[in-house]
Design a protein around this motif. Structure first.
Motif, PDB file in Angstrom:
ATOM      1  N   MET A  74      52.039  41.123  51.733  1.00  0.00           N
ATOM      2  CA  MET A  74      50.781  40.981  52.229  1.00  0.00           C
ATOM      3  C   MET A  74      49.762  39.635  52.131  1.00  0.00           C
ATOM      4  SD  MET A  74      49.242  44.950  52.494  1.00  0.00           S
ATOM      5  CE  MET A  74      49.235  45.380  50.686  1.00  0.00           C
ATOM      6  N   LEU A  75      50.020  39.177  50.934  1.00  0.00           N
ATOM      7  CA  LEU A  75      48.995  37.922  50.761  1.00  0.00           C
ATOM      8  C   LEU A  75      49.437  36.708  51.584  1.00  0.00           C
ATOM      9  CD1 LEU A  75      46.869  36.798  48.690  1.00  0.00           C
ATOM     10  CD2 LEU A  75      48.843  36.357  47.223  1.00  0.00           C
ATOM     11  N   GLY A  76      48.337  35.856  51.693  1.00  0.00           N
ATOM     12  CA  GLY A  76      48.649  34.732  52.340  1.00  0.00           C
ATOM     13  C   GLY A  76      48.616  35.026  54.028  1.00  0.00           C
ATOM     14  N   THR A  77      49.012  33.806  54.293  1.00  0.00           N
ATOM     15  CA  THR A  77      48.963  33.901  56.019  1.00  0.00           C
ATOM     16  C   THR A  77      50.036  34.675  56.479  1.00  0.00           C
ATOM     17  OG1 THR A  77      50.512  31.934  56.116  1.00  0.00           O
ATOM     18  CG2 THR A  77      48.317  31.095  55.694  1.00  0.00           C
ATOM     19  N   GLN A  78      49.738  34.660  58.012  1.00  0.00           N
ATOM     20  CA  GLN A  78      51.194  35.511  58.578  1.00  0.00           C
ATOM     21  C   GLN A  78      52.399  34.724  58.827  1.00  0.00           C
ATOM     22  OE1 GLN A  78      50.663  38.889  59.046  1.00  0.00           O
ATOM     23  NE2 GLN A  78      48.731  38.964  58.215  1.00  0.00           N
ATOM     24  N   ASN A  79      52.693  33.884  58.031  1.00  0.00           N
ATOM     25  CA  ASN A  79      53.406  32.767  58.188  1.00  0.00           C
ATOM     26  C   ASN A  79      54.809  33.316  58.374  1.00  0.00           C
ATOM     27  OD1 ASN A  79      51.942  30.565  58.246  1.00  0.00           O
ATOM     28  ND2 ASN A  79      52.370  30.032  56.124  1.00  0.00           N
TER      29      ASN A  79
ATOM     30  N   ILE B 270      40.144  38.222  61.039  1.00  0.00           N
ATOM     31  CA  ILE B 270      39.425  39.194  60.390  1.00  0.00           C
ATOM     32  C   ILE B 270      40.331  39.538  58.960  1.00  0.00           C
ATOM     33  CG2 ILE B 270      39.128  41.654  60.610  1.00  0.00           C
ATOM     34  CD1 ILE B 270      38.960  41.568  63.457  1.00  0.00           C
ATOM     35  N   PRO B 271      39.660  39.586  58.030  1.00  0.00           N
ATOM     36  CA  PRO B 271      40.248  39.672  56.783  1.00  0.00           C
ATOM     37  C   PRO B 271      41.187  40.824  56.667  1.00  0.00           C
ATOM     38  CG  PRO B 271      37.780  39.805  56.518  1.00  0.00           C
ATOM     39  CD  PRO B 271      37.909  39.627  57.877  1.00  0.00           C
ATOM     40  N   ASN B 272      42.338  40.428  56.067  1.00  0.00           N
ATOM     41  CA  ASN B 272      43.770  41.357  56.063  1.00  0.00           C
ATOM     42  C   ASN B 272      44.406  41.015  54.898  1.00  0.00           C
ATOM     43  OD1 ASN B 272      46.128  39.859  57.387  1.00  0.00           O
ATOM     44  ND2 ASN B 272      43.927  39.591  58.053  1.00  0.00           N
ATOM     45  N   GLY B 273      45.153  41.726  54.046  1.00  0.00           N
ATOM     46  CA  GLY B 273      46.012  41.214  52.905  1.00  0.00           C
ATOM     47  C   GLY B 273      45.411  41.384  51.782  1.00  0.00           C
ATOM     48  N   LEU B 274      45.848  40.858  50.599  1.00  0.00           N
ATOM     49  CA  LEU B 274      45.617  40.719  49.182  1.00  0.00           C
ATOM     50  C   LEU B 274      44.743  39.723  49.064  1.00  0.00           C
ATOM     51  CD1 LEU B 274      48.401  42.671  47.344  1.00  0.00           C
ATOM     52  CD2 LEU B 274      46.162  43.454  47.409  1.00  0.00           C
ATOM     53  N   PRO B 275      43.892  39.453  48.076  1.00  0.00           N
ATOM     54  CA  PRO B 275      43.172  38.138  47.920  1.00  0.00           C
ATOM     55  C   PRO B 275      43.820  37.575  46.472  1.00  0.00           C
ATOM     56  CG  PRO B 275      41.730  40.043  47.208  1.00  0.00           C
ATOM     57  CD  PRO B 275      42.790  40.686  48.006  1.00  0.00           C
ATOM     58  N   ILE B 276      44.538  38.532  45.714  1.00  0.00           N
ATOM     59  CA  ILE B 276      44.722  38.038  44.505  1.00  0.00           C
ATOM     60  C   ILE B 276      46.179  38.716  44.156  1.00  0.00           C
ATOM     61  CG2 ILE B 276      43.600  39.521  43.160  1.00  0.00           C
ATOM     62  CD1 ILE B 276      42.780  37.330  40.978  1.00  0.00           C
TER      63      ILE B 276
ATOM     64  N   PHE C 205      41.547  47.001  55.218  1.00  0.00           N
ATOM     65  CA  PHE C 205      41.702  45.817  55.626  1.00  0.00           C
ATOM     66  C   PHE C 205      43.110  45.148  54.534  1.00  0.00           C
ATOM     67  CE2 PHE C 205      37.590  46.572  56.889  1.00  0.00           C
ATOM     68  CZ  PHE C 205      37.552  46.001  58.144  1.00  0.00           C
ATOM     69  N   VAL C 206      43.076  45.344  53.292  1.00  0.00           N
ATOM     70  CA  VAL C 206      44.313  44.907  52.441  1.00  0.00           C
ATOM     71  C   VAL C 206      45.483  45.448  53.220  1.00  0.00           C
ATOM     72  CG1 VAL C 206      45.156  45.093  50.174  1.00  0.00           C
ATOM     73  CG2 VAL C 206      42.757  44.907  50.530  1.00  0.00           C
ATOM     74  N   ALA C 207      45.507  46.613  53.406  1.00  0.00           N
ATOM     75  CA  ALA C 207      46.799  47.123  53.806  1.00  0.00           C
ATOM     76  C   ALA C 207      47.061  46.801  55.448  1.00  0.00           C
ATOM     77  CB  ALA C 207      46.864  48.856  54.036  1.00  0.00           C
ATOM     78  N   TRP C 208      46.356  46.165  56.171  1.00  0.00           N
ATOM     79  CA  TRP C 208      46.389  46.077  57.530  1.00  0.00           C
ATOM     80  C   TRP C 208      47.469  44.670  57.826  1.00  0.00           C
ATOM     81  CZ3 TRP C 208      42.611  42.677  61.068  1.00  0.00           C
ATOM     82  CH2 TRP C 208      42.681  43.042  62.158  1.00  0.00           C
ATOM     83  N   ASN C 209      48.587  45.039  58.822  1.00  0.00           N
ATOM     84  CA  ASN C 209      49.158  43.803  58.862  1.00  0.00           C
ATOM     85  C   ASN C 209      49.759  43.947  60.572  1.00  0.00           C
ATOM     86  OD1 ASN C 209      51.906  45.657  58.992  1.00  0.00           O
ATOM     87  ND2 ASN C 209      51.360  45.661  56.662  1.00  0.00           N
TER      88      ASN C 209
END
Length: 314
Positions: free
Chosen positions: A59-64, A153-159, A279-283
């Protein structure tokens, strides 16, 4: 007298020896118990770390990852669809003379069908059975709209953390020792662990206000959302700077009112804090989940905004 004194000293030595053996045995058993317990704790920590690491990689980072797959599918699908349409037109013009062309047309159609199925799987939408170029255009538009939202919109892990120390909600404050509202998620991480922006935006503040949050970065995102990253060791961005999703903005630390190195992460909408967990779990695959999980945001009005109001065929 001398013999009595020697006997007493010998007896005392035996007592001391017995006491030493007993203490050594107790110390041995206690040490072994602590070693076993520490080993178990380390195993649990390692398991938690591996689980969070897996989540981080996902989940971290961009949706690359999604974007690269989408770009490759789009290029491939466009090329295959173009070749199929061209070959189909040639077959119509030339009639039954192009037997080999018909075989090639079947191969291209099969490739197009498989690619469209892959795109439907990526977006986690129900298979429609429609394998037309119009379906390709519809799915591509849907993917681009989702990526636009996931970058805004915030999503994924920040660390990349070891574990979660505290979640959003009421808790016993570790310093004040009373129940208070905890308005974010605390990620345990060693000092100096990279911290990443969870969406595109502009830095509202970077520094230390002396408010207990320590060194912090506050980022304004699209649609009224804001994220806060606190107790940092240092920042790598400054106020007014534009940042993109997945960009390293700071390193975790132990500044402010903190009992150990960690990252305090908040998600806010306008003036209210929200539980960051959804939001962390959102993808891109569970895209619709956020609209039913987070009920305090008036999501319905988003449909009137460009480019979200562009027509998508079901």
């Amino acid at each position: 007298m001398r013999g009595s004194r020697q006997y007493s000293l010998g007896q005392m030595a035996r007592y001391l020896l017995v006491l030493f053996v007993i203490l050594s045995a107790v110390s041995f058993f206690i040490s072994n118990w602590l070693l076993v317990k520490t080993t178990d704790d380390l195993a649990l920590l390692e398991e938690d770390h591996e689980q969070l690491n897996d989540q981080y990689e996902m989940m971290l980072g961009t949706q690359n990852l999604y974007k690269n797959e989408l770009d490759q599918l789009s290029v491939s699908l466009s090329r295959v669809a173009s070749q199929r349409d061209k070959l189909q037109a040639e077959n119509i013009r030339m009639g039954d003379k192009l037997y080999e062309g018909n075989n090639r047309l079947g191969e291209l159609s099969a490739t197009l069908d498989a690619s469209l199925n892959g795109l439907e799987t990526l977006l986690n939408v129900e298979p429609s059975g429609d394998m037309s170029p119009e379906r390709l255009e519809s799915l591509t538009m849907m993917a681009n709209q989702r990526l636009f939202m996931l970058n805004s919109i915030p999503n994924g892990l920040p660390i990349q953390a070891m574990r979660i120390n505290d979640s959003y909600g009421m808790r016993m404050h570790p310093i004040h020792k009373k129940r208070v509202m905890h308005r974010g998620i605390d990620y345990k991480a060693e000092k100096g662990t990279p911290v990443y922006s969870t969406a595109d935006g502009v830095v509202e503040y970077a520094g230390n206000r002396g408010d207990g949050y320590g060194v912090q970065v506050v980022i304004l995102h699209g649609f009224g959302f804001k994220t806060n990253y606190s107790h940092l060791n240092n920042t790598e961005v400054s106020s007014g700077e534009f940042v993109h999703k997945g960009q390293k903005i700071a390193e975790s630390g132990n500044t402010g009112r903190s009992t150990g190195a960690h990252l305090h992460y908040e998600v806010r909408h306008l003036y209210s804090t929200l539980n960051p967990a959804p939001f962390v779990a959102w993808n891109i695959a569970n895209f619709d989940s956020i609209f039913t999980t987070v009920k305090s945001v008036k999501w319905a009005s988003l449909k009137n905004l460009y480019p979200l109001n562009q027509t998508i065929q079901p």
